[in-house]
Design an enzyme around this catalytic site. Structure first.
Site, PDB file in Angstrom:
ATOM      1  N   GLY A   1       0.841  -1.195   0.000  1.00  0.00           N
ATOM      2  CA  GLY A   1       0.000   0.000   0.000  1.00  0.00           C
ATOM      3  C   GLY A   1       0.872   1.239   0.000  1.00  0.00           C
ATOM      4  O   GLY A   1       2.046   1.173   0.368  1.00  0.00           O
ATOM      5  N   THR A   2       0.300   2.343  -0.459  1.00  0.00           N
ATOM      6  CA  THR A   2       1.054   3.600  -0.428  1.00  0.00           C
ATOM      7  C   THR A   2       0.190   4.680   0.197  1.00  0.00           C
ATOM      8  O   THR A   2      -1.031   4.617   0.152  1.00  0.00           O
ATOM      9  CB  THR A   2       1.461   4.071  -1.843  1.00  0.00           C
ATOM     10  OG1 THR A   2       0.277   4.272  -2.615  1.00  0.00           O
ATOM     11  CG2 THR A   2       2.358   3.067  -2.538  1.00  0.00           C
ATOM     12  N   GLY A   3       0.859   5.650   0.786  1.00  0.00           N
ATOM     13  CA  GLY A   3       0.134   6.770   1.380  1.00  0.00           C
ATOM     14  C   GLY A   3       0.940   8.032   1.155  1.00  0.00           C
ATOM     15  O   GLY A   3       1.969   8.004   0.472  1.00  0.00           O
TER      16      GLY A   3
ATOM     17  N   PHE B   1       2.840   9.662   3.142  1.00  0.00           N
ATOM     18  CA  PHE B   1       4.156   9.758   3.784  1.00  0.00           C
ATOM     19  C   PHE B   1       5.115   8.649   3.406  1.00  0.00           C
ATOM     20  O   PHE B   1       6.260   8.639   3.805  1.00  0.00           O
ATOM     21  CB  PHE B   1       4.018   9.722   5.307  1.00  0.00           C
ATOM     22  CG  PHE B   1       3.074  10.741   5.816  1.00  0.00           C
ATOM     23  CD1 PHE B   1       3.091  12.027   5.312  1.00  0.00           C
ATOM     24  CD2 PHE B   1       2.165  10.417   6.795  1.00  0.00           C
ATOM     25  CE1 PHE B   1       2.215  12.984   5.774  1.00  0.00           C
ATOM     26  CE2 PHE B   1       1.287  11.369   7.261  1.00  0.00           C
ATOM     27  CZ  PHE B   1       1.300  12.651   6.747  1.00  0.00           C
TER      28      PHE B   1
ATOM     29  N   ARG C   1       5.308   4.183   2.192  1.00  0.00           N
ATOM     30  CA  ARG C   1       4.611   2.984   1.731  1.00  0.00           C
ATOM     31  C   ARG C   1       4.713   1.845   2.743  1.00  0.00           C
ATOM     32  O   ARG C   1       5.566   1.851   3.630  1.00  0.00           O
ATOM     33  CB  ARG C   1       5.142   2.555   0.384  1.00  0.00           C
ATOM     34  CG  ARG C   1       6.640   2.351   0.320  1.00  0.00           C
ATOM     35  CD  ARG C   1       7.081   1.986  -1.095  1.00  0.00           C
ATOM     36  NE  ARG C   1       6.808   3.032  -2.062  1.00  0.00           N
ATOM     37  CZ  ARG C   1       6.398   2.794  -3.321  1.00  0.00           C
ATOM     38  NH1 ARG C   1       6.222   1.554  -3.728  1.00  0.00           N
ATOM     39  NH2 ARG C   1       6.168   3.781  -4.152  1.00  0.00           N
ATOM     40  N   VAL C   2       3.797   0.893   2.591  1.00  0.00           N
ATOM     41  CA  VAL C   2       3.827  -0.320   3.417  1.00  0.00           C
ATOM     42  C   VAL C   2       4.342  -1.441   2.539  1.00  0.00           C
ATOM     43  O   VAL C   2       3.848  -1.645   1.427  1.00  0.00           O
ATOM     44  CB  VAL C   2       2.408  -0.685   3.934  1.00  0.00           C
ATOM     45  CG1 VAL C   2       2.467  -1.942   4.788  1.00  0.00           C
ATOM     46  CG2 VAL C   2       1.787   0.465   4.706  1.00  0.00           C
TER      47      VAL C   2
ATOM     48  N   LYS D   1       5.769  -0.340   7.555  1.00  0.00           N
ATOM     49  CA  LYS D   1       5.314   0.967   7.068  1.00  0.00           C
ATOM     50  C   LYS D   1       6.461   1.944   7.234  1.00  0.00           C
ATOM     51  O   LYS D   1       6.930   2.173   8.348  1.00  0.00           O
ATOM     52  CB  LYS D   1       4.097   1.412   7.875  1.00  0.00           C
ATOM     53  CG  LYS D   1       3.513   2.741   7.432  1.00  0.00           C
ATOM     54  CD  LYS D   1       2.176   2.980   8.132  1.00  0.00           C
ATOM     55  CE  LYS D   1       1.503   4.229   7.627  1.00  0.00           C
ATOM     56  NZ  LYS D   1       0.149   4.390   8.196  1.00  0.00           N
TER      57      LYS D   1
ATOM     58  N   ASP E   1     -10.803   7.912  10.429  1.00  0.00           N
ATOM     59  CA  ASP E   1     -10.484   7.708   9.011  1.00  0.00           C
ATOM     60  C   ASP E   1     -11.045   6.390   8.499  1.00  0.00           C
ATOM     61  O   ASP E   1     -10.395   5.705   7.709  1.00  0.00           O
ATOM     62  CB  ASP E   1      -8.956   7.772   8.812  1.00  0.00           C
ATOM     63  CG  ASP E   1      -8.565   7.988   7.347  1.00  0.00           C
ATOM     64  OD1 ASP E   1      -9.430   8.431   6.557  1.00  0.00           O
ATOM     65  OD2 ASP E   1      -7.407   7.714   6.997  1.00  0.00           O
TER      66      ASP E   1
ATOM     67  N   LYS F   1     -12.686   3.835   6.265  1.00  0.00           N
ATOM     68  CA  LYS F   1     -13.019   3.661   4.852  1.00  0.00           C
ATOM     69  C   LYS F   1     -12.536   2.264   4.474  1.00  0.00           C
ATOM     70  O   LYS F   1     -11.695   1.683   5.173  1.00  0.00           O
ATOM     71  CB  LYS F   1     -12.351   4.724   3.981  1.00  0.00           C
ATOM     72  CG  LYS F   1     -10.853   4.824   4.159  1.00  0.00           C
ATOM     73  CD  LYS F   1     -10.300   5.944   3.308  1.00  0.00           C
ATOM     74  CE  LYS F   1      -8.847   6.192   3.625  1.00  0.00           C
ATOM     75  NZ  LYS F   1      -8.264   7.227   2.776  1.00  0.00           N
TER      76      LYS F   1
ATOM     77  N   ASN G   1      -8.885   1.155   4.612  1.00  0.00           N
ATOM     78  CA  ASN G   1      -8.162   1.017   5.883  1.00  0.00           C
ATOM     79  C   ASN G   1      -8.556  -0.229   6.663  1.00  0.00           C
ATOM     80  O   ASN G   1      -8.148  -0.405   7.807  1.00  0.00           O
ATOM     81  CB  ASN G   1      -8.362   2.266   6.750  1.00  0.00           C
ATOM     82  CG  ASN G   1      -7.544   3.435   6.229  1.00  0.00           C
ATOM     83  OD1 ASN G   1      -6.641   3.237   5.424  1.00  0.00           O
ATOM     84  ND2 ASN G   1      -7.860   4.638   6.671  1.00  0.00           N
TER      85      ASN G   1
ATOM     86  N   THR H   1     -11.926  11.522   4.665  1.00  0.00           N
ATOM     87  CA  THR H   1     -12.072  11.294   3.235  1.00  0.00           C
ATOM     88  C   THR H   1     -13.453  11.807   2.843  1.00  0.00           C
ATOM     89  O   THR H   1     -14.412  11.505   3.554  1.00  0.00           O
ATOM     90  CB  THR H   1     -11.944   9.774   2.980  1.00  0.00           C
ATOM     91  OG1 THR H   1     -10.603   9.391   3.300  1.00  0.00           O
ATOM     92  CG2 THR H   1     -12.247   9.403   1.550  1.00  0.00           C
TER      93      THR H   1
END
Ligand code: ADE
Length: 378
Positions: free
Chosen positions: A75-77, A79, A81-82, A97, A191, A193, A196, A226
């Site tokens: 996953g990416t965010g 800040f 990535r995981v 992470k 958060d 959704k 997550n 979101t």
């Protein structure tokens, strides 16, 4: 709602990507002290001993990146990535992470990052991802998380379109149990959704990404979330507490049963407008009990929203939609999961979408006169 500064979301079809949080991040965050982390981590892990899957491999106290063989991006965010990782000495597998210090500083998210680390370290619940350790180097903070093999709930929802009522009920009950637990510890998640929520090997949910979570006894005023899942009181800057989580549970229940959230538009401003108008249209096939619960959750007036009343989370857990759900058995994963991920082994990462393996930039910290620019921040 024209005052609202909103940074364009990453597309909701692009999974694993918590939207850029820069403009939404607030400045009134009281994280809990980082010193408390090791104490809190040591003091947990007792409540669910007999629950399958609660046995986490142990890791040495001192860790560094070279202890791990890094694998695919999960996953990416905003800040970092995981990534999947194997601990070389023990062979145990993890999701690491990596949070980029430069981004955290640039987006003024240091306190959010610190509270993610300390909050996660203080939690022990079957439906919350476990944090096994942390370390850092010049560029990154690393969170060593348990690897949740079944992929994102987002992917399941996207593939299924919409869920059977029985399945939505069980997933909804798990989220209710998560919020009941977090709120009992004065933590608001903020958060929720489908991106997550991860699916574990049993097909049960694990909530991840505590980047917005906050320890809070009273109302807070930070704007985050979101668009499709933001509660009216967040848009109105009226101060918001645990009620925002119950609002998002209403949105999630609706999305699982309808195939899309109740307030949708291409332009986030239009979504916000719909949220403020508060009109929810239910498709005709919608289960009556679900409809009743969602109507009690998607209530703009906080003094009337379920979860915020005197009965607290019990009002939701005892609602007729959850009448046949034993929360006790649910927490022990004794109820049949709607779908159990087909996985080939603990290093199977096929449930996760593919991401480009590099973000194309190498941002090294600039050392002037040999001084670490991040010294003291982390
Ligand atoms: N554990 C924590 N975050 C994870 C992720 N994004 N994927 C898999 N396992 C995880």
């Amino acid at each position: 709602v024209s005052f609202l500064v909103h940074q364009k979301e990453s597309s909701r079809t692009e999974s694993g990507c918590t939207p850029a949080r820069g403009s939404l991040g607030g400045n009134k965050v009281e994280g809990i002290g980082i010193e408390a982390v090791s104490y809190m981590m040591a003091s947990s892990r007792a409540d669910f001993e007999d629950t399958p899957g609660s046995d986490l491999p142990t890791l040495p106290d001192r860790l560094s990146l070279s202890d791990f063989a890094m694998g695919k991006t999960l996953g990416t965010g905003s800040f970092g990535r995981v990534r999947w990782a194997r601990h070389k000495d023990t062979g145990s597998v993890w999701a690491i992470k990596a949070l980029k210090k430069a981004e955290i500083v640039k987006l003024q998210q240091i306190e959010h990052m610190l509270s993610e680390r300390s909050i996660l370290g203080s939690l022990d619940h079957p439906f919350v991802v476990n944090l096994a350790g942390t370390f850092q180097d010049d560029k990154y903070i690393y969170l060593v998380l348990e690897y949740i093999i079944g992929g994102e709930f987002f992917t399941l929802l996207r593939n299924e379109g919409l869920l059977d009522n029985e399945d939505a009920r069980l997933y909804g009950a798990q989220v209710a149990a998560i919020f009941d637990y977090l709120h009992g510890k004065s933590i608001i998640y903020r958060d929720l959704k489908p991106e997550n929520l991860l699916l574990d090997k049993f097909g049960y949910l694990k909530i991840t990404d505590f980047g917005f979570a906050k320890v809070c006894k009273f109302k807070t005023y930070t704007l985050c979330g979101t668009p499709e899942y933001i509660a009216p009181e967040v848009l109105l800057s009226k101060g918001h507490g645990k009620g925002v989580d119950w609002w998002t549970l209403g949105i999630l229940l609706y999305e699982m049963l309808a195939g899309e959230p109740p307030f949708v538009a291409d332009d986030p401003m239009q979504i916000y407008q719909q949220i403020m108008e508060g009109r929810v249209v239910f498709p005709s096939h919608f289960d009556r009990g679900a409809r009743s619960l969602i109507k009690k959750l998607l209530v703009a007036d906080l003094t009337k929203r379920y979860g915020c009343l005197r009965g607290g989370a019990e009002d939701i857990k005892k609602h007729r939609y959850f009448k046949n759900v034993s929360f006790d058995r649910l927490l022990r994963r004794k109820l049949a999961a709607p779908s159990v991920p087909a996985v080939k082994g603990e290093d199977d990462t096929s449930a996760f979408d593919d991401y480009p393996e590099s973000d194309g930039e190498t941002e090294y910290p600039v050392y002037e006169d040999g001084v670490d620019p991040f010294a003291g921040h982390f």
